[in-house]
Design a protein around this motif. Structure first.
Motif, PDB file in Angstrom:
ATOM      1  N   ASN A   5      41.504  43.907 -43.475  1.00 57.13           N
ATOM      2  CA  ASN A   5      40.595  42.761 -43.452  1.00 57.13           C
ATOM      3  C   ASN A   5      39.174  43.177 -43.087  1.00 57.13           C
ATOM      4  O   ASN A   5      38.213  42.481 -43.402  1.00 57.13           O
ATOM      5  N   ALA A   6      39.059  44.299 -42.408  1.00 54.88           N
ATOM      6  CA  ALA A   6      37.768  44.871 -42.042  1.00 54.88           C
ATOM      7  C   ALA A   6      37.977  46.360 -41.806  1.00 54.88           C
ATOM      8  O   ALA A   6      39.108  46.812 -41.558  1.00 54.88           O
ATOM      9  N   VAL A   7      36.897  47.141 -41.896  1.00 54.87           N
ATOM     10  CA  VAL A   7      36.976  48.594 -41.727  1.00 54.87           C
ATOM     11  C   VAL A   7      35.800  49.069 -40.885  1.00 54.87           C
ATOM     12  O   VAL A   7      34.655  48.655 -41.126  1.00 54.87           O
ATOM     13  N   VAL A   8      36.086  49.906 -39.895  1.00 54.71           N
ATOM     14  CA  VAL A   8      35.013  50.568 -39.157  1.00 54.71           C
ATOM     15  C   VAL A   8      34.496  51.727 -40.006  1.00 54.71           C
ATOM     16  O   VAL A   8      35.224  52.682 -40.278  1.00 54.71           O
ATOM     17  N   LEU A   9      33.243  51.621 -40.450  1.00 51.79           N
ATOM     18  CA  LEU A   9      32.660  52.678 -41.272  1.00 51.79           C
ATOM     19  C   LEU A   9      32.230  53.868 -40.416  1.00 51.79           C
ATOM     20  O   LEU A   9      32.464  55.020 -40.773  1.00 51.79           O
ATOM     21  N   LYS A  10      31.601  53.561 -39.290  1.00 53.56           N
ATOM     22  CA  LYS A  10      31.161  54.602 -38.362  1.00 53.56           C
ATOM     23  C   LYS A  10      31.299  54.067 -36.945  1.00 53.56           C
ATOM     24  O   LYS A  10      31.092  52.874 -36.689  1.00 53.56           O
ATOM     25  N   GLU A  11      31.617  54.973 -36.050  1.00 48.82           N
ATOM     26  CA  GLU A  11      31.733  54.603 -34.638  1.00 48.82           C
ATOM     27  C   GLU A  11      31.343  55.808 -33.806  1.00 48.82           C
ATOM     28  O   GLU A  11      31.822  56.920 -34.044  1.00 48.82           O
ATOM     29  N   TYR A  12      30.468  55.572 -32.859  1.00 53.31           N
ATOM     30  CA  TYR A  12      30.005  56.678 -32.017  1.00 53.31           C
ATOM     31  C   TYR A  12      29.922  56.204 -30.574  1.00 53.31           C
ATOM     32  O   TYR A  12      29.480  55.084 -30.283  1.00 53.31           O
ATOM     33  N   GLY A  13      30.350  57.068 -29.677  1.00 53.51           N
ATOM     34  CA  GLY A  13      30.238  56.761 -28.256  1.00 53.51           C
ATOM     35  C   GLY A  13      29.971  58.011 -27.454  1.00 53.51           C
ATOM     36  O   GLY A  13      30.313  59.128 -27.880  1.00 53.51           O
ATOM     37  N   THR A  14      29.362  57.819 -26.312  1.00 59.26           N
ATOM     38  CA  THR A  14      29.111  58.958 -25.434  1.00 59.26           C
ATOM     39  C   THR A  14      29.069  58.489 -23.994  1.00 59.26           C
ATOM     40  O   THR A  14      28.653  57.357 -23.704  1.00 59.26           O
ATOM     41  N   THR A  15      29.520  59.338 -23.094  1.00 56.58           N
ATOM     42  CA  THR A  15      29.460  59.052 -21.663  1.00 56.58           C
ATOM     43  C   THR A  15      28.784  60.216 -20.964  1.00 56.58           C
ATOM     44  O   THR A  15      29.086  61.378 -21.245  1.00 56.58           O
ATOM     45  N   SER A  16      27.865  59.895 -20.073  1.00 57.88           N
ATOM     46  CA  SER A  16      27.116  60.940 -19.370  1.00 57.88           C
ATOM     47  C   SER A  16      26.841  60.518 -17.936  1.00 57.88           C
ATOM     48  O   SER A  16      26.862  59.326 -17.604  1.00 57.88           O
ATOM     49  N   PHE A  17      26.584  61.489 -17.089  1.00 56.21           N
ATOM     50  CA  PHE A  17      26.198  61.242 -15.710  1.00 56.21           C
ATOM     51  C   PHE A  17      24.677  61.055 -15.634  1.00 56.21           C
ATOM     52  O   PHE A  17      23.915  61.675 -16.388  1.00 56.21           O
ATOM     53  N   TYR A  18      24.284  60.203 -14.699  1.00 51.24           N
ATOM     54  CA  TYR A  18      22.855  59.939 -14.522  1.00 51.24           C
ATOM     55  C   TYR A  18      22.618  59.704 -13.040  1.00 51.24           C
ATOM     56  O   TYR A  18      23.394  58.998 -12.373  1.00 51.24           O
ATOM     57  N   LEU A  19      21.553  60.315 -12.513  1.00 50.39           N
ATOM     58  CA  LEU A  19      21.213  60.133 -11.104  1.00 50.39           C
ATOM     59  C   LEU A  19      20.305  58.916 -10.980  1.00 50.39           C
ATOM     60  O   LEU A  19      19.172  58.916 -11.469  1.00 50.39           O
ATOM     61  N   ASP A  20      20.809  57.877 -10.362  1.00 52.66           N
ATOM     62  CA  ASP A  20      20.055  56.634 -10.206  1.00 52.66           C
ATOM     63  C   ASP A  20      19.003  56.829  -9.120  1.00 52.66           C
ATOM     64  O   ASP A  20      19.329  56.990  -7.942  1.00 52.66           O
ATOM     65  N   ASP A  21      17.726  56.817  -9.513  1.00 60.79           N
ATOM     66  CA  ASP A  21      16.649  57.047  -8.558  1.00 60.79           C
ATOM     67  C   ASP A  21      16.592  55.966  -7.486  1.00 60.79           C
ATOM     68  O   ASP A  21      16.206  56.218  -6.338  1.00 60.79           O
ATOM     69  N   ALA A  22      16.986  54.741  -7.854  1.00 57.58           N
ATOM     70  CA  ALA A  22      16.902  53.626  -6.905  1.00 57.58           C
ATOM     71  C   ALA A  22      17.889  53.779  -5.750  1.00 57.58           C
ATOM     72  O   ALA A  22      17.579  53.436  -4.608  1.00 57.58           O
ATOM     73  N   THR A  23      19.073  54.307  -6.047  1.00 52.75           N
ATOM     74  CA  THR A  23      20.108  54.421  -5.011  1.00 52.75           C
ATOM     75  C   THR A  23      20.358  55.869  -4.578  1.00 52.75           C
ATOM     76  O   THR A  23      20.982  56.106  -3.545  1.00 52.75           O
ATOM     77  N   GLY A  24      19.898  56.830  -5.404  1.00 50.90           N
ATOM     78  CA  GLY A  24      20.162  58.235  -5.101  1.00 50.90           C
ATOM     79  C   GLY A  24      21.598  58.625  -5.397  1.00 50.90           C
ATOM     80  O   GLY A  24      22.046  59.703  -4.988  1.00 50.90           O
TER      81      GLY A  24
END
Length: 657
Positions: free
Chosen positions: A44-63
């Motif tokens: 009934n539907a098709v995912v043509l493209k799918e992309y995901g990524t997960t990364s660490f980030y240092l939050d400057d507001a909280t450290g």
């Protein structure tokens, strides 16, 4: 499960340096012209493209470190049934004042016209949040201007403070996917256990290293980028008789094992079962409740005064707890309070009830333990290392004369030793207050059994009058008792049955042992129903499959990549004996057959005959296993096809000259 265990001295890279994302809104004629027959003609539907990524980030507001998950997908809608793909739901988790955030949401629908493409951008005001519980909220939105042939596209960033459960990536969903890519960026001082679950293999995977991609406490950290790609992924189709879909969908899972601080100190987050045993047995809402024998000390002599042996004592205590404490319909492996208060309030969650049972059994000097488990809809648990969050339920185990009985006192209509079907899910972990924990198989202790017997007489007006006696055991009896209890009275229950079967008329009824759950449930109905229209006295058709006829196949997939899980073995027997008004001969009848599943997995037998002016039809349907492998699926399909085909044939009787 295929394990890709990585002891990651691997690392993290700047997100945009390596990510192979695709440009938002850059739809093409090739996207609109995509032929679904290349992947699934019924999609009934098709995912043509799918992309995901997960990364660490240092939050400057909280450290503090946070995780940033980015998601981007492009989907082609083939027909109206596919419109539901435009309704998006994103779970947001929260705990102890910390909460995940959705950022930079972008969503559009693209339709084609004579001059090119028309983009309909979703108004951000269309997004709303629904509070599901104190731990989960749901962010919801619907893409605009959906038509057959539309392409929808959306992307967002999710920021989470919860580092333990790195973002899972599900390659498989309810629609097929042409291309799915996930990129995991992980600092070298973070060690994750990574696993690929499901039937399908990765099309590609690679690892790249980057130097000094993140600074922690002023110290540069090397990081790694792990890329996982899967192409031409079939839809995951849910079918009857399965446990949680998450057990079988192809997906990448991450779990934080340990972290090395900048000082060099190592903090291990993956516990051993020895650690878990200590933690649980000393927890005030787990082990401390198991130890509360004092609550029952004065009560036990009265409860067990007529019990001649340990098994009788255990049954008396089990029946008392079932009656004394009402389940509030909440699961849990931890008590919500303490069992003394639970007894006073006469209400509690699963853990409250079963810890009360364990404490009472122990107070009677019986060998009682706790079993933590994951319910069928919650998925199976990780066996390689303890993950306490995998478990969501606890039951009791009592050991008597070399036999172990698993008990759940939250269901008053269950007999002793039979767990609710929701608990029959692979294995549980036995927690003993003094001994090391161990695994135990979670299997139904009884077969599901139903026997039907009809003894009737064919009258001259074409009606059959007689008595149907139904006897049920195991889960069949439990389910029938629960259904009866939904009504205010047995009479009301029978009235609803009568209304649901317009061709039958129930004249009298008797139902035995509704509350005596250790006995079989017996239903006796005096009935009458039309066998034929009375138009011909010389020749008549009778359909002998008016009791529990199988008219619809439960299995319809071309291939099933996950097991068929019935929960328990089962037996069904149907015996019909109809006295005829005079001498008749049988001209046609359903074929007498005896078919079997391979390796004694089950059988179906039907025999019909005419003896002394009596028509007899006997059927047996048996499934000798609770679980059938994917390799046995086609045999099950064929098994049901033969039964259904045979049950399409009537009995043709001709009056003897």
């Amino acid at each position: 499960m295929k394990k890709i265990l990585i002891g990651i001295v691997l690392c993290f890279l700047s997100l945009h340096s390596f990510a192979q994302n695709f440009e938002f809104g850059a739809v093409t004629h090739a996207d609109f012209d995509f032929d679904r027959n290349t992947i699934d003609s019924n999609a009934n539907a098709v995912v043509l493209k799918e992309y995901g990524t997960t990364s660490f980030y240092l939050d400057d507001a909280t450290g503090r470190l946070v995780l940033i998950f980015e998601y981007h997908t492009r989907i082609k809608i083939n027909n109206k049934e596919g419109f539901k793909q435009a309704n998006i739901v994103i779970p947001i988790h929260k705990s102890d004042g910390a909460e995940e955030l959705i950022l930079d949401l972008n969503a559009s629908t693209f339709n084609r016209n004579q001059s090119g493409f028309v983009q309909s951008q979703m108004d951000k005001k269309a997004m709303f949040t629904e509070n599901r519980s104190k731990y989960v909220s749901l962010v919801k939105f619907t893409l605009p201007n959906i038509k057959e042939g539309s392409i929808i596209e959306y992307s967002y960033r999710l920021q989470t403070p919860f580092l333990f459960n790195y973002r899972t990536w599900e390659f498989q969903s309810d629609i097929p996917k042409v291309y799915s890519e996930y990129v995991a960026f992980i600092p070298g001082n973070y060690n994750y256990n990574v696993s690929l679950r499901g039937f399908y293999k990765l099309s590609d995977q690679k690892s790249e290293i980057s130097k000094e991609c993140l600074r922690l406490s002023g110290t540069p950290v090397d990081c790694s980028k792990m890329t996982y790609i899967m192409k031409n992924i079939p839809a995951f189709v849910e079918e009857d008789y399965m446990t949680a879909p998450s057990n079988f969908r192809s997906a990448i899972y991450f779990e934080l094992a340990d972290v090395i601080a900048m000082s060099g100190a190592k903090q291990s987050l993956t516990k051993t079962w020895r650690d878990v045993d200590y933690e649980l047995t000393n927890d005030k809402n787990f082990g401390s409740q198991m130890k509360r024998k004092d609550v029952f000390k004065d009560l036990i002599p009265t409860l067990t005064k007529d019990a001649p042996d340990e098994l009788s004592k255990a049954k008396a205590i089990y029946n008392y707890i079932k009656k004394q404490i009402k389940w509030n319909n909440y699961y849990g492996k931890y008590s919500e309070g303490n069992i003394k208060a639970v007894l006073e309030n006469r209400s509690g969650n699963v853990a409250d009830i079963n810890f009360s049972l364990i404490a009472a059994l122990s107070a009677a000097n019986l060998d009682a333990e706790a079993v933590i488990l994951s319910t069928r809809e919650n998925g199976t648990v990780n066996k390689l290392f303890p993950v306490i969050s995998d478990f969501n339920y606890v039951v009791a185990k009592v050991n008597i004369d070399g036999t172990s009985y698993l008990l759940d006192a939250s269901e008053p209509l269950l007999p002793f030793g039979l767990l609710p079907l929701r608990c029959i899910n692979d294995q549980g972990r036995v927690i003993n207050l003094k001994k090391p924990s161990y695994w135990i198989d979670l299997k139904a202790s009884q077969k599901s059994v139903t026997n039907y017997v009809l003894i009737g007489k064919l009258e001259a007006d074409g009606k059959i009058k007689g008595t149907i006696t139904t006897t049920t055991y195991g889960y069949d009896a439990f389910n029938k008792r629960k259904e009866i209890k939904r009504y205010n009275s047995i009479d009301e229950y029978v009235e609803k049955i009568d209304e649901s079967m317009p061709k039958f008329s129930i004249n009298k009824h008797q139902i035995l042992a509704v509350d005596s759950v250790e006995k079989p449930l017996v239903e006796v109905y005096e009935v009458e129903f039309a066998a034929h229209n009375g138009a011909s006295n010389n020749q008549l058709y009778i359909n002998p499959f008016f009791i529990n006829k199988i008219s619809k196949k439960p299995f319809n997939l071309n291939e099933r990549t996950y097991p068929v899980d019935l929960g328990s073995a089962s037996d069904q027997k149907i015996s019909v004996m109809i006295s005829l008004p005079g001498k008749y001969e049988m001209l046609e009848k359903p074929k007498d057959i005896a078919i079997a599943l391979p390796a004694s997995g089950g059988r179906y037998i039907i025999q019909s005959d005419m003896v002394d002016d009596k028509l007899t039809v006997n059927q047996i349907l048996q499934f000798n296993k609770a679980i059938y492998s994917p390799e046995e699926y086609l045999y099950l399909k064929e098994f049901y096809s033969k039964i259904i085909q045979n049950q399409k044939t009537d009995v043709l009787l001709k009056k003897a000259d």
